[in-house]
Design a protein around this motif. Structure first.
Motif, PDB file in Angstrom:
ATOM      1  N   LEU A  87      20.075 122.901 102.041  1.00  0.00           N
ATOM      2  CA  LEU A  87      19.587 123.925 102.959  1.00  0.00           C
ATOM      3  C   LEU A  87      18.524 123.367 103.909  1.00  0.00           C
ATOM      4  N   GLN A  88      17.738 122.436 103.428  1.00  0.00           N
ATOM      5  CA  GLN A  88      16.745 121.815 104.318  1.00  0.00           C
ATOM      6  C   GLN A  88      17.427 121.033 105.442  1.00  0.00           C
ATOM      7  N   ARG A  89      18.491 120.326 105.091  1.00  0.00           N
ATOM      8  CA  ARG A  89      19.222 119.576 106.129  1.00  0.00           C
ATOM      9  C   ARG A  89      19.872 120.529 107.136  1.00  0.00           C
ATOM     10  N   SER A  90      20.477 121.587 106.657  1.00  0.00           N
ATOM     11  CA  SER A  90      21.240 122.470 107.545  1.00  0.00           C
ATOM     12  C   SER A  90      20.343 123.365 108.398  1.00  0.00           C
ATOM     13  N   THR A  91      19.066 123.494 108.021  1.00  0.00           N
ATOM     14  CA  THR A  91      18.135 124.309 108.814  1.00  0.00           C
ATOM     15  C   THR A  91      17.083 123.464 109.521  1.00  0.00           C
ATOM     16  N   ASP A  92      17.285 122.147 109.550  1.00  0.00           N
ATOM     17  CA  ASP A  92      16.277 121.247 110.117  1.00  0.00           C
ATOM     18  C   ASP A  92      14.928 121.461 109.442  1.00  0.00           C
ATOM     19  N   GLU A 147      12.112 137.829 110.846  1.00  0.00           N
ATOM     20  CA  GLU A 147      11.153 137.898 109.751  1.00  0.00           C
ATOM     21  C   GLU A 147      10.957 139.346 109.358  1.00  0.00           C
ATOM     22  N   GLY A 148      11.056 139.615 108.057  1.00  0.00           N
ATOM     23  CA  GLY A 148      10.882 140.967 107.555  1.00  0.00           C
ATOM     24  C   GLY A 148       9.791 141.034 106.521  1.00  0.00           C
ATOM     25  N   THR A 149       9.759 142.143 105.798  1.00  0.00           N
ATOM     26  CA  THR A 149       8.708 142.357 104.811  1.00  0.00           C
ATOM     27  C   THR A 149       8.896 141.482 103.581  1.00  0.00           C
ATOM     28  N   ILE A 150      10.119 141.001 103.346  1.00  0.00           N
ATOM     29  CA  ILE A 150      10.401 140.214 102.151  1.00  0.00           C
ATOM     30  C   ILE A 150      10.314 138.728 102.433  1.00  0.00           C
ATOM     31  N   GLY A 151      10.682 138.319 103.622  1.00  0.00           N
ATOM     32  CA  GLY A 151      10.652 136.905 103.962  1.00  0.00           C
ATOM     33  C   GLY A 151      11.314 136.641 105.298  1.00  0.00           C
ATOM     34  N   ARG A 152      11.558 135.375 105.564  1.00  0.00           N
ATOM     35  CA  ARG A 152      12.143 134.957 106.826  1.00  0.00           C
ATOM     36  C   ARG A 152      13.614 134.597 106.647  1.00  0.00           C
ATOM     37  N   VAL A 153      14.371 134.736 107.746  1.00  0.00           N
ATOM     38  CA  VAL A 153      15.793 134.410 107.740  1.00  0.00           C
ATOM     39  C   VAL A 153      16.025 133.272 108.731  1.00  0.00           C
ATOM     40  N   TYR A 154      16.726 132.228 108.258  1.00  0.00           N
ATOM     41  CA  TYR A 154      16.981 131.046 109.078  1.00  0.00           C
ATOM     42  C   TYR A 154      18.483 130.843 109.272  1.00  0.00           C
ATOM     43  N   ARG A 155      18.807 130.173 110.351  1.00  0.00           N
ATOM     44  CA  ARG A 155      20.193 129.836 110.665  1.00  0.00           C
ATOM     45  C   ARG A 155      20.493 128.430 110.151  1.00  0.00           C
ATOM     46  N   ALA A 156      21.496 128.339 109.284  1.00  0.00           N
ATOM     47  CA  ALA A 156      21.902 127.050 108.712  1.00  0.00           C
ATOM     48  C   ALA A 156      23.239 126.647 109.321  1.00  0.00           C
ATOM     49  N   LYS A 157      23.281 125.453 109.887  1.00  0.00           N
ATOM     50  CA  LYS A 157      24.499 124.975 110.542  1.00  0.00           C
ATOM     51  C   LYS A 157      24.949 123.678 109.890  1.00  0.00           C
ATOM     52  N   TYR A 158      26.267 123.609 109.622  1.00  0.00           N
ATOM     53  CA  TYR A 158      26.836 122.458 108.930  1.00  0.00           C
ATOM     54  C   TYR A 158      27.738 121.655 109.864  1.00  0.00           C
ATOM     55  N   PRO A 159      27.950 120.366 109.557  1.00  0.00           N
ATOM     56  CA  PRO A 159      28.757 119.518 110.452  1.00  0.00           C
ATOM     57  C   PRO A 159      30.161 120.039 110.695  1.00  0.00           C
ATOM     58  N   ASP A 160      30.739 120.764 109.718  1.00  0.00           N
ATOM     59  CA  ASP A 160      32.101 121.267 109.902  1.00  0.00           C
ATOM     60  C   ASP A 160      32.147 122.544 110.731  1.00  0.00           C
ATOM     61  N   GLY A 161      30.995 122.966 111.255  1.00  0.00           N
ATOM     62  CA  GLY A 161      30.952 124.157 112.096  1.00  0.00           C
ATOM     63  C   GLY A 161      30.567 125.425 111.380  1.00  0.00           C
ATOM     64  N   LYS A 162      30.513 125.393 110.047  1.00  0.00           N
ATOM     65  CA  LYS A 162      30.133 126.587 109.286  1.00  0.00           C
ATOM     66  C   LYS A 162      28.683 126.950 109.562  1.00  0.00           C
ATOM     67  N   VAL A 163      28.422 128.238 109.733  1.00  0.00           N
ATOM     68  CA  VAL A 163      27.065 128.717 109.997  1.00  0.00           C
ATOM     69  C   VAL A 163      26.741 129.812 108.979  1.00  0.00           C
ATOM     70  N   LEU A 164      25.568 129.740 108.382  1.00  0.00           N
ATOM     71  CA  LEU A 164      25.128 130.716 107.388  1.00  0.00           C
ATOM     72  C   LEU A 164      23.736 131.228 107.744  1.00  0.00           C
ATOM     73  N   ALA A 165      23.384 132.370 107.166  1.00  0.00           N
ATOM     74  CA  ALA A 165      22.042 132.939 107.319  1.00  0.00           C
ATOM     75  C   ALA A 165      21.327 132.830 105.974  1.00  0.00           C
ATOM     76  N   VAL A 166      20.168 132.206 105.970  1.00  0.00           N
ATOM     77  CA  VAL A 166      19.430 131.937 104.735  1.00  0.00           C
ATOM     78  C   VAL A 166      18.159 132.784 104.723  1.00  0.00           C
ATOM     79  N   LYS A 167      18.080 133.705 103.755  1.00  0.00           N
ATOM     80  CA  LYS A 167      16.883 134.543 103.601  1.00  0.00           C
ATOM     81  C   LYS A 167      15.952 133.893 102.589  1.00  0.00           C
ATOM     82  N   LYS A 168      14.801 133.448 103.058  1.00  0.00           N
ATOM     83  CA  LYS A 168      13.819 132.768 102.215  1.00  0.00           C
ATOM     84  C   LYS A 168      12.788 133.794 101.759  1.00  0.00           C
ATOM     85  N   ILE A 169      12.860 134.185 100.487  1.00  0.00           N
ATOM     86  CA  ILE A 169      12.011 135.259  99.965  1.00  0.00           C
ATOM     87  C   ILE A 169      10.620 134.718  99.654  1.00  0.00           C
ATOM     88  N   ASN A 170       9.605 135.453 100.082  1.00  0.00           N
ATOM     89  CA  ASN A 170       8.222 135.057  99.800  1.00  0.00           C
ATOM     90  C   ASN A 170       7.979 135.027  98.295  1.00  0.00           C
TER      91      ASN A 170
END
Length: 706
Positions: free
Chosen positions: A405-410, A420-443
C-alpha cells in the motif's frame, strides 16, 4: 329537412376525413415538436411545427412513417444547428435516425430513439461522451459518431447490443483503454477507431468477426494479435506497437481463426470429407438421441422433487447478476426500471418450478427469506451463506501488506489524498496493471488499546455485507499500528462533488438520474436496516459518502463504522444530523432516514446542507426548504437551476412529499426506510405514465439535453 341531413352528412364526412388525416401518435408529435424547437425552428424543415401537427399525414421533411408511427428521421446535410432536445426516447418506432453532416453541438442526448437500428450523427460538433443509452439499444446494428469532438473513455456499455454490425467513432478525442464488453459484439464487422487517443492493447477485439478494422493514429501498445492480421481491410499505423515476436498465448488458448486466404485454400480438399462425415454422424446421431431420451425418461421417473433451497445452487448464473440497471436512456421507461422496482413482496413463491432467479436477484434483499420479525440473519440464512461463499472468489476482503500500500500510494503522499473524514483519510492507490483502489486509513486513536481484536471484528462484519448499492470491502491491512480498509475506486467521485463542486464544463445530473440515485441509496439503507440482522445504523449518511461509478450508479460508503462515530464529534455531517442526535444514545434508524432526506433535498435543489455564502434565512437547507415542500408554486423555484427546467413537473410534489416525511422533527413521525423505498418506487411508476404528457409542458425555447 333534406338540407339538414345533407349538412349533417357533410359535417360527419369532414370530421371523419379530419380524423383519418390526423393519425400520427401523440408521443411522436410531441418529441418532434421539442426537437424542432431545440434545432432553433429552422425554415428548411418544411412542414415541421413547434406545437402539434401531423408529421405522417402532413409530409414533414425527412420523416417517414408506418401507419401512425414515425419510423425514420433523415435530416442529413440540412445545415441544421442547435441540439436534439430531451424527448427522443418517445420515438419508440424510429428505426433510422440520421442527422449527419450538420452543425449540431452540445452533448449527444442520453435518450436516443430506443429501438433504432441505424443512428448516424457524424460530421457535427457534438462534445461530451458517447451516451450510455446505447447499452440498452438491443436492436442497434449501425452507429456512426465520427468527426465530432467527443471526449473521455468508452464506457463498458456493449454487453447487450449484440446485433451491432458497424461502429464508427473515428476522428474524435476519445481516450483510455477499449472496454472489455467489446468482446460481446459477436456480429461486429466494421470498427473504425482511428484518429483518437485510445491506449492499451486491442486484444479484446481478437474473437470478433471483423473484416474492416481501422485503429490508426491512437496510442495503442502491445502486439497486433495474429487473429486480426487476416482481416481484409486492416489499418494499424500511427500507434506504439511493440517490436519483436509476440509472446505465445496462455496454455490451452487456441486461435479463433486463421487468415481468410488460408481458410479458402484448405476449404476444397476438406469439403468431400466433411460431407461423408456428416452422413455418417447423422445416422449415429439418431441412435444416440434415442438412447439419450430413454435414459432421461428412466432418470426422471426416479428423481424426487428438489428442495426449495435448490433454487439457489446455480452459482454460475448468479455470478452474472447486475444489481442496478443504468438508466441514462429511457430513464423513465418502465423497461429501464425493472431492476429497481422489484419489492420483496413480489417474490411470493420459493418453488423452483415457479421462481425466476433473475427476477429474484433484483430484489434489494437479494432473495433472502425473511423471518417472522422481518429480518434475516447471515448465520441462519442458507442463501446468505451461499452468496458469501460465491463472492469469496471475487470480492472477499483480502489482506494487503503495508509495503504494498505504501508503494501504490507513494507512501500516502498528499497528492494521493482523496478526502478526510471523522475516522481517517482516504488515499488513491494505483498499481502498474492499471488497477486503482481507495484506501481508508483509520486513525489509531479510535481503537483505544483494543486495536487488533476490534479491527478484526470490524473487517469480519463489514466483509459480510453485499449489495449492489454499497461500496463493498475488497481488502484490509493491519500492520505496524496501521489499520486500513480498502474499497474499489469510483472514478466519478462522490455525489457531493457532482452536485456542488462541478465547473461550467461538467455534465449536470439529469432529473431521472437524480431519482435513480435516490432510489439506489434508499435501497442500500433498506438493506442495512431491514435485511441485516441485527440492523445496521449507518450514522453518517451524506452526499460525500455516496460514490458514483462510471454509469452514475450510487454506492453508499462508510457503513459499519457506527461504533467509531460514538467517539467522535456528533457533528459528523454538518446539516445532515437529525435534531435528536445531540445525544449519541438517541441515534436510531429514523436518524438515518432524516439524513437521507437531506440528501434528497440536495438532489432536488442542488444546494449544500449548510452554506454560509447564502443569506441567513437560506443558510440551513432543511430550515429553508421545509416550509415550502407542500407549496407546489414554491417548488418550481426550489429546483436546481442546473436542470434548466428539464424535468417532469408532476414528479416534483411526490418527490417533495417523500422528503417532508424524512425530515420530520419528531422521529416517530418519520417514515421508515422501507416506506421511503416504496414511495420512490411509486414515483418512478407514476413517472413512466406521465412522462410523455409532462415533459412537453416543461420545455423552454432553448431546450437541450445534458
Amino acid at each position: 329537412m333534406h338540407h339538414f341531413v345533407a349538412r349533417s352528412f357533410l359535417f360527419f364526412l369532414g370530421t371523419l376525413v379530419s380524423f383519418v388525416h390526423s393519425k400520427t401518435d401523440s408521443p411522436d408529435v410531441s418529441a418532434l415538436n421539442v426537437m424542432f424547437k431545440s434545432l432553433n425552428s429552422p425554415n428548411q424543415l418544411s412542414g415541421w411545427k413547434d406545437s402539434g401537427g401531423d408529421p405522417c399525414g402532413d409530409d414533414w421533411k425527412g420523416i417517414k412513417c408506418s401507419g401512425s408511427s414515425v419510423t425514420e428521421i433523415n435530416l442529413s446535410d440540412q445545415k441544421l444547428s442547435g441540439q436534439l432536445g430531451y424527448q427522443l426516447s418517445s420515438l419508440s418506432s424510429v428505426k433510422i435516425f440520421d442527422l449527419s453532416k450538420n452543425n449540431l453541438n452540445g452533448d449527444i442526448p442520453y435518450q436516443l430513439p430506443p429501438n433504432a437500428q441505424r443512428i448516424d450523427l457524424s460530421e457535427n460538433n457534438f462534445n461530451g461522451n458517447v451516451p450510455y443509452s446505447i447499452s440498452q439499444m438491443t436492436n442497434l446494428e449501425d452507429i456512426n459518431l465520427s468527426h465530432n469532438q467527443l471526449k473521455g473513455q468508452l464506457s463498458d456499455m456493449f454487453g447487450k447490443v449484440q446485433k451491432l454490425k458497424s461502429f464508427d467513432v473515428s476522428n474524435n478525442q476519445l481516450s483510455d483503454k477499449l472496454p472489455n464488453s467489446f468482446a460481446n459484439l459477436t456480429n461486429l464487422i466494421t470498427l473504425h477507431l482511428q484518429n483518437n487517443q485510445f491506449t492499451g492493447s486491442i486484444n479484446v477485439l481478437t474473437d470478433l468477426p471483423l473484416n474492416d478494422l481501422n485503429v490508426e493514429n491512437n496510442g495503442f501498445t502491445g502486439w497486433i494479435p495474429n487473429e486480426l492480421k487476416g482481416i481484409d481491410n486492416l489499418k494499424t499505423g500511427g500507434n506504439s506497437w511493440s517490436t519483436g515476436p509476440a509472446p505465445p498465448p496462455p496454455p490451452g488458448v487456441q486461435h479463433r481463426r486463421r487468415p481468410a486466404t488460408e481458410e479458402k485454400k484448405s476449404e476444397g480438399p476438406k469439403k468431400s470429407l466433411q460431407n461423408g462425415l456428416i452422413i455418417a454422424f447423422s445416422c449415429l446421431g439418431g441412435l444416440a438421441l434415442l438412447l439419450l431420451l430413454l435414459l432421461m425418461f428412466a432418470f426422471t421417473r426416479r428423481r424426487r422433487s428438489p428442495p426449495p433451497s435448490s433454487l439457489f445452487l446455480d452459482d454460475d448464473k448468479m455470478s452474472g447478476r447486475k444489481g442496478f440497471t443504468p438508466l441514462h436512456s429511457q430513464e423513465l421507461g418502465a423497461e429501464s426500471y425493472v431492476g429497481i422496482l422489484k419489492e420483496p413482496k413480489d417474490f411470493k413463491s420459493m418453488d423452483p418450478g415457479n421462481g425466476d432467479i433473475k427476477s429474484l436477484l433484483k430484489s434489494p434483499s437479494m432473495g433472502l427469506r425473511r423471518s417472522v420479525s422481518g429480518r434475516v440473519s447471515f448465520s441462519e440464512n442458507e442463501f446468505a451463506n451461499r452468496l458469501k461463499g460465491r463472492r469469496s472468489t471475487s470480492v472477499q476482503a483480502v489482506p494487503y501488506s503495508l509495503a504494498d500500500l505504501q508503494r501504490s500510494t507513494d507512501n500516502f503522499a498528499p497528492g494521493r489524498l482523496l478526502g478526510e473524514g471523522t475516522i481517517g483519510r482516504v488515499y488513491r492507490a494505483k498499481y502498474p496493471d492499471g488497477k486503482v483502489l481507495a484506501v481508508k486509513k483509520i486513525n489509531s486513536s479510535h481503537f483505544q488499546g483494543q486495536k487488533p481484536k476490534e479491527f478484526s471484528k470490524l473487517v469480519t462484519n463489514v466483509s459480510k455485507l453485499h449489495h449492489p448499492n454499497i461500496a463493498e470491502l475488497v481488502g484490509y491491512c493491519s500492520e505496524q499500528g496501521h489499520n486500513m480498509l480498502i474499497h474499489d475506486y469510483f472514478r466519478n467521485g462522490s455525489l457531493h462533488e457532482f452536485l456542488h463542486l462541478s465547473d461550467d464544463f461538467s455534465k449536470p445530473l439529469t432529473w431521472n438520474t437524480r431519482v435513480r440515485i435516490a432510489l439506489g441509496v434508499a435501497r442500500a439503507i433498506e438493506y442495512l436496516h431491514d435485511v441485516c440482522s441485527p440492523s445496521i445504523v449507518h450514522k453518517n449518511i451524506k452526499s460525500s459518502n455516496i460514490l458514483l461509478d462510471l454509469e452514475l450508479n450510487p454506492h453508499l460508503s462508510d457503513y459499519g463504522m457506527a461504533s467509531f462515530h460514538l467517539r467522535t464529534s456528533q457533528n459528523l455531517g454538518m446539516g445532515y444530523n437529525a435534531p435528536e442526535c445531540a445525544q449519541s444514545s438517541a441515534y436510531t434508524l429514523k436518524s438515518d432516514v432524516y439524513s437521507f432526506g437531506v440528501v434528497m433535498l440536495e438532489l432536488l435543489t442542488g444546494r449544500m446542507p449548510l452554506d454560509n455564502q447564502r443569506r441567513r434565512s437560506e443558510q440551513c437547507l432543511v430550515k429553508w426548504a421545509r416550509p415550502q415542500l407542500h407549496d407546489n408554486d414554491a417548488l418550481a423555484g426550489m429546483v436546481d437551476p442546473a436542470l434548466r427546467g428539464l424535468y417532469p413537473p408532476k414528479s416534483l410534489p411526490p418527490f417533495a412529499d417523500i422528503v417532508a416525511l424524512c425530515i420530520q422533527l419528531d422521529p416517530n413521525l418519520r417514515s421508515s426506510i422501507a416506506e421511503v423505498v416504496q414511495a420512490l418506487v411509486r414515483l418512478v411508476q407514476q413517472s413512466t405514465i406521465n412522462m410523455r404528457e409532462d415533459l412537453s409542458a416543461s420545455c423552454r425555447t432553448n431546450d437541450s439535453e445534458y
